[in-house]
Design a protein around this motif. Structure first.
Motif, PDB file in Angstrom:
ATOM      1  N   UNK A 188     -11.583  19.084 -42.822  1.00 53.88           N
ATOM      2  CA  UNK A 188     -11.397  19.808 -41.564  1.00 53.88           C
ATOM      3  C   UNK A 188     -12.695  20.439 -41.121  1.00 53.88           C
ATOM      4  N   UNK A 189     -12.590  21.379 -40.203  1.00 56.74           N
ATOM      5  CA  UNK A 189     -13.781  21.983 -39.632  1.00 56.74           C
ATOM      6  C   UNK A 189     -14.147  23.286 -40.334  1.00 56.74           C
ATOM      7  N   UNK A 190     -15.418  23.426 -40.659  1.00 56.33           N
ATOM      8  CA  UNK A 190     -15.989  24.712 -41.013  1.00 56.33           C
ATOM      9  C   UNK A 190     -15.655  25.235 -42.391  1.00 56.33           C
ATOM     10  N   UNK A 224      -8.130  23.097 -36.956  1.00 57.07           N
ATOM     11  CA  UNK A 224      -7.414  23.258 -38.224  1.00 57.07           C
ATOM     12  C   UNK A 224      -6.040  23.877 -37.991  1.00 57.07           C
ATOM     13  N   UNK A 225      -6.006  24.907 -37.161  1.00 55.90           N
ATOM     14  CA  UNK A 225      -4.759  25.619 -36.878  1.00 55.90           C
ATOM     15  C   UNK A 225      -3.749  24.705 -36.195  1.00 55.90           C
ATOM     16  N   UNK A 226      -4.206  23.968 -35.202  1.00 59.37           N
ATOM     17  CA  UNK A 226      -3.310  23.087 -34.459  1.00 59.37           C
ATOM     18  C   UNK A 226      -2.790  21.959 -35.339  1.00 59.37           C
ATOM     19  N   UNK A 227      -3.654  21.408 -36.185  1.00 57.77           N
ATOM     20  CA  UNK A 227      -3.207  20.346 -37.094  1.00 57.77           C
ATOM     21  C   UNK A 227      -2.059  20.853 -37.974  1.00 57.77           C
ATOM     22  N   UNK A 228      -2.216  22.048 -38.517  1.00 58.06           N
ATOM     23  CA  UNK A 228      -1.183  22.612 -39.384  1.00 58.06           C
ATOM     24  C   UNK A 228       0.127  22.820 -38.632  1.00 58.06           C
ATOM     25  N   UNK A 229       0.075  22.953 -37.302  1.00 58.63           N
ATOM     26  CA  UNK A 229       1.267  23.106 -36.481  1.00 58.63           C
ATOM     27  C   UNK A 229       1.865  21.755 -36.072  1.00 58.63           C
ATOM     28  N   UNK A 286     -13.848  27.130 -45.383  1.00 60.55           N
ATOM     29  CA  UNK A 286     -12.441  27.217 -45.785  1.00 60.55           C
ATOM     30  C   UNK A 286     -11.885  28.624 -45.631  1.00 60.55           C
ATOM     31  N   UNK A 287     -12.745  29.646 -45.706  1.00 58.38           N
ATOM     32  CA  UNK A 287     -12.278  31.035 -45.628  1.00 58.38           C
ATOM     33  C   UNK A 287     -12.061  31.513 -44.196  1.00 58.38           C
ATOM     34  N   UNK A 288     -12.484  30.721 -43.211  1.00 58.97           N
ATOM     35  CA  UNK A 288     -12.382  31.147 -41.806  1.00 58.97           C
ATOM     36  C   UNK A 288     -11.150  30.509 -41.180  1.00 58.97           C
ATOM     37  N   UNK A 289     -10.339  31.347 -40.563  1.00 63.36           N
ATOM     38  CA  UNK A 289      -9.142  30.870 -39.868  1.00 63.36           C
ATOM     39  C   UNK A 289      -9.086  31.516 -38.499  1.00 63.36           C
ATOM     40  N   UNK A 290      -8.863  30.724 -37.480  1.00 59.40           N
ATOM     41  CA  UNK A 290      -8.714  31.226 -36.117  1.00 59.40           C
ATOM     42  C   UNK A 290      -7.284  30.947 -35.691  1.00 59.40           C
ATOM     43  N   UNK A 291      -6.539  31.996 -35.365  1.00 57.13           N
ATOM     44  CA  UNK A 291      -5.126  31.863 -35.034  1.00 57.13           C
ATOM     45  C   UNK A 291      -4.934  31.571 -33.549  1.00 57.13           C
ATOM     46  N   UNK A 292      -3.826  30.930 -33.244  1.00 57.39           N
ATOM     47  CA  UNK A 292      -3.462  30.648 -31.865  1.00 57.39           C
ATOM     48  C   UNK A 292      -2.577  31.777 -31.360  1.00 57.39           C
ATOM     49  N   UNK A 343     -18.717  29.355 -31.112  1.00 57.12           N
ATOM     50  CA  UNK A 343     -18.780  28.518 -32.308  1.00 57.12           C
ATOM     51  C   UNK A 343     -17.514  28.636 -33.163  1.00 57.12           C
ATOM     52  N   UNK A 344     -16.568  29.479 -32.744  1.00 56.55           N
ATOM     53  CA  UNK A 344     -15.298  29.605 -33.470  1.00 56.55           C
ATOM     54  C   UNK A 344     -14.220  28.677 -32.913  1.00 56.55           C
ATOM     55  N   UNK A 345     -14.414  28.224 -31.673  1.00 56.20           N
ATOM     56  CA  UNK A 345     -13.382  27.398 -31.041  1.00 56.20           C
ATOM     57  C   UNK A 345     -13.003  26.162 -31.856  1.00 56.20           C
ATOM     58  N   UNK A 346     -13.969  25.440 -32.487  1.00 53.01           N
ATOM     59  CA  UNK A 346     -13.566  24.256 -33.256  1.00 53.01           C
ATOM     60  C   UNK A 346     -12.605  24.554 -34.403  1.00 53.01           C
ATOM     61  N   UNK A 347     -12.573  25.795 -34.880  1.00 49.15           N
ATOM     62  CA  UNK A 347     -11.651  26.138 -35.963  1.00 49.15           C
ATOM     63  C   UNK A 347     -10.192  26.017 -35.531  1.00 49.15           C
TER      64      UNK A 347
END
Length: 533
Positions: A6-8, A387-392, A10-16, A380-384
């Motif tokens: 995935x992107x970036x 990961x969130x969308x894939x998990x959804x 592993x410790x960084x998560x950006x929520x929707x 530079x956080x937008x690509x994260x």
């Protein structure tokens, strides 16, 4: 540590935000979280290396896995489903001599070579394609130094494995900047920028990478190619332009001389809203054709504007903003324009003042700098979110083109319609929205984001992506756009290259490749089918 699938980090998560999630479910329906393979499962499927021993070549399975793919959606599907083709070895050269030795080794053992920078390619540059020959990845990450800085000439020489943040830090320590900030800036490398003709977010002021690259050194299978750092020369065709966009097919660019400039005295940002996309386009076109010294113009369609505001997560503030926009006659579908300027303080102030006057003539309203500053902070956080969308249960990808101004509105409509209708016969919807992120006196870049639901079967998800990519690419070619404005060709755009270059153009490219790589060991299958095929 960076994610392997995935992107970036592993410790960084950006929520929707909940409001954005609700909009997405309304547009596409609820997603089903996929079942991803674990790292251990994928490692168990990696076969032994086919490469003979070499002191610089590492064959550890996890290291090979982490160099197997880039960041394109087909790469993600392959990695997360465990259907991944790993290279046979990875090498980390530190000098030009190391690179030459590795190329000689590859030729001797009949291996193909895949150059590796930051691993951020989204069109398949790093993909290990079916081939009976073993694959050797040459990772330039240890070739990451500033070699020389000529203050008087404004030239800096770097090893090309240096990543964006390290390059800027090295220059800023001496009071200079390159000003090249692609969205992949945190991980992508100088060599990757040059090899794919990258465009930074502030290219309007600082220039595309081809305007910044003035010379360097390429290690090819036939020996080194030296590109002298000259001012403009009339001594025949400029060989720099063979290296720019060559995607590792000519050899490995190990050193690059760049045009740099002193850090700006002042930087400023601005936000404008327009009643619709056409008014915003007219204003952006007027600004660039007037020659205003701006560094960025970024105009979103009404749908992208809506999603951008929802992603802020500030629902109360967004409601107040929409009310303010209606009071000023901007209706229910406003479009947002972000702009930036940098340079001498008086020049920056004058640029913003002139941009303000042009925006007002096209019914635009200024909202100060708050939204632009928020975009700058989060860019530079937008690509994260991928990961969130894939998990959804949602896949997200982007595509881009550039076309003359007269065709920009039709291009936006054609791409979005092709995507939205691309899976209709399967009963699946596609959510698409666009922005114009780079402008030129005679045309503009159209950049589209699209989302669709993942299928239970990874192969079906890949087929959905392929159908959408083909439909959008056909629309781009029909309206005379480039197949790639800033992502390169790789594998995903290769089938469409002839429509842009023509048969003779492809023949010229093949002859060039044959001159430096007659055995076709350098990243075969990328950019163009090989000289002998």
């Amino acid at each position: 540590m960076r994610r392997w699938n995935g992107w970036g980090e592993a410790a960084v998560e950006v929520l929707l935000p909940p409001s954005a999630q609700a909009l997405l479910e309304d547009r596409l329906g609820p997603g089903t979280p996929p079942r991803d393979c674990s790292l251990e499962e994928v490692l168990a499927r990696i076969p032994p290396s086919r490469l003979p021993n070499h002191p610089q070549v590492h064959t550890d399975p996890e290291l090979r896995l982490r160099h197997a793919v880039g960041q394109g959606l087909p790469d993600w599907i392959a990695a997360r489903s465990g259907r991944i083709q790993a290279p046979d070895g990875v090498a980390f050269p530190e000098t030009n001599e190391d690179v030459r030795a590795l190329l000689a080794y590859a030729r001797a053992v009949g291996a193909r070579v895949i150059p590796y920078g930051g691993g951020t390619s989204v069109v398949g540059h790093l993909r290990v394609l079916p081939d009976p020959r073993p694959a050797l990845v040459i990772d330039l990450g240890r070739m990451n130094r500033l070699l020389a800085l000529d203050r008087l000439s404004g030239l800096a020489t770097f090893q090309t494995g240096i990543r964006g943040p390290d390059l800027e830090a090295a220059l800023r320590a001496h009071g200079f900047t390159l000003g090249h900030f692609p969205q992949s800036f945190e991980y992508s490398t100088l060599g990757g920028w040059i090899a794919t003709r990258s465009v930074g977010q502030f290219a309007l002021g600082y220039g595309r990478i081809e305007e910044l690259f003035v010379g360097g050194r390429v290690e090819t299978p036939q020996g080194p190619l030296i590109l002298p750092s000259l001012p403009p020369s009339a001594a025949g065709p400029d060989l720099r332009h063979l290296v720019l966009g060559s995607e590792g097919r000519l050899g490995i660019l190990t050193e690059a001389v760049l045009r740099v400039r002193p850090l700006p005295e002042a930087e400023a940002l601005g936000t404008f809203f327009f009643p619709d996309f056409d008014h915003g386009l007219a204003a952006a076109r007027a600004m660039v054709q007037a020659g205003i010294p701006l560094t960025m113009l970024r105009l979103s369609t009404a749908e992208e504007t809506r999603m951008t505001l929802l992603l802020s997560g500030r629902e109360g503030w967004v409601r107040l903003l929409r009310g303010w926009l209606r009071l000023r006659g901007l209706g229910d579908t406003p479009c947002m324009l972000l702009l930036a300027a940098a340079g001498a303080r008086r020049v920056v102030h004058a640029a913003l003042a002139e941009a303000f006057h042009i925006a007002r003539r096209h019914h635009g309203r200024s909202l100060g700098s708050r939204l632009a500053r928020e975009w700058l902070r989060q860019r530079f956080r937008a690509p994260y979110l991928r990961n969130t969308l894939w998990a959804m249960g949602y896949a997200v990808d982007t595509l881009e083109t550039a076309v003359i101004w007269a065709r920009v509105p039709a291009m936006v409509t054609a791409i979005e319609e092709a995507l939205r209708n691309g899976l209709a016969d399967q009963g699946e919807r596609v959510y698409a929205f666009s922005h114009v992120s780079h402008v030129y006196p005679h045309g503009a870049n159209v950049y589209t984001t699209f989302l669709f639901r993942l299928a239970p079967d990874p192969e079906e998800s890949l087929r959905r992506w392929q159908r959408l990519k083909q439909a959008a690419s056909a629309a781009i070619l029909r309206l005379g756009g480039t197949i790639s404005h800033q992502h390169g060709v790789g594998v995903d755009h290769l089938p469409y290259l002839e429509a842009e270059k023509g048969p003779l153009g492809l023949a010229i490219l093949r002859a060039m490749l044959r001159a430096v790589d007659p055995e076709e060991i350098m990243n075969p299958g990328k950019l163009i089918e090989g000289p002998g095929r």
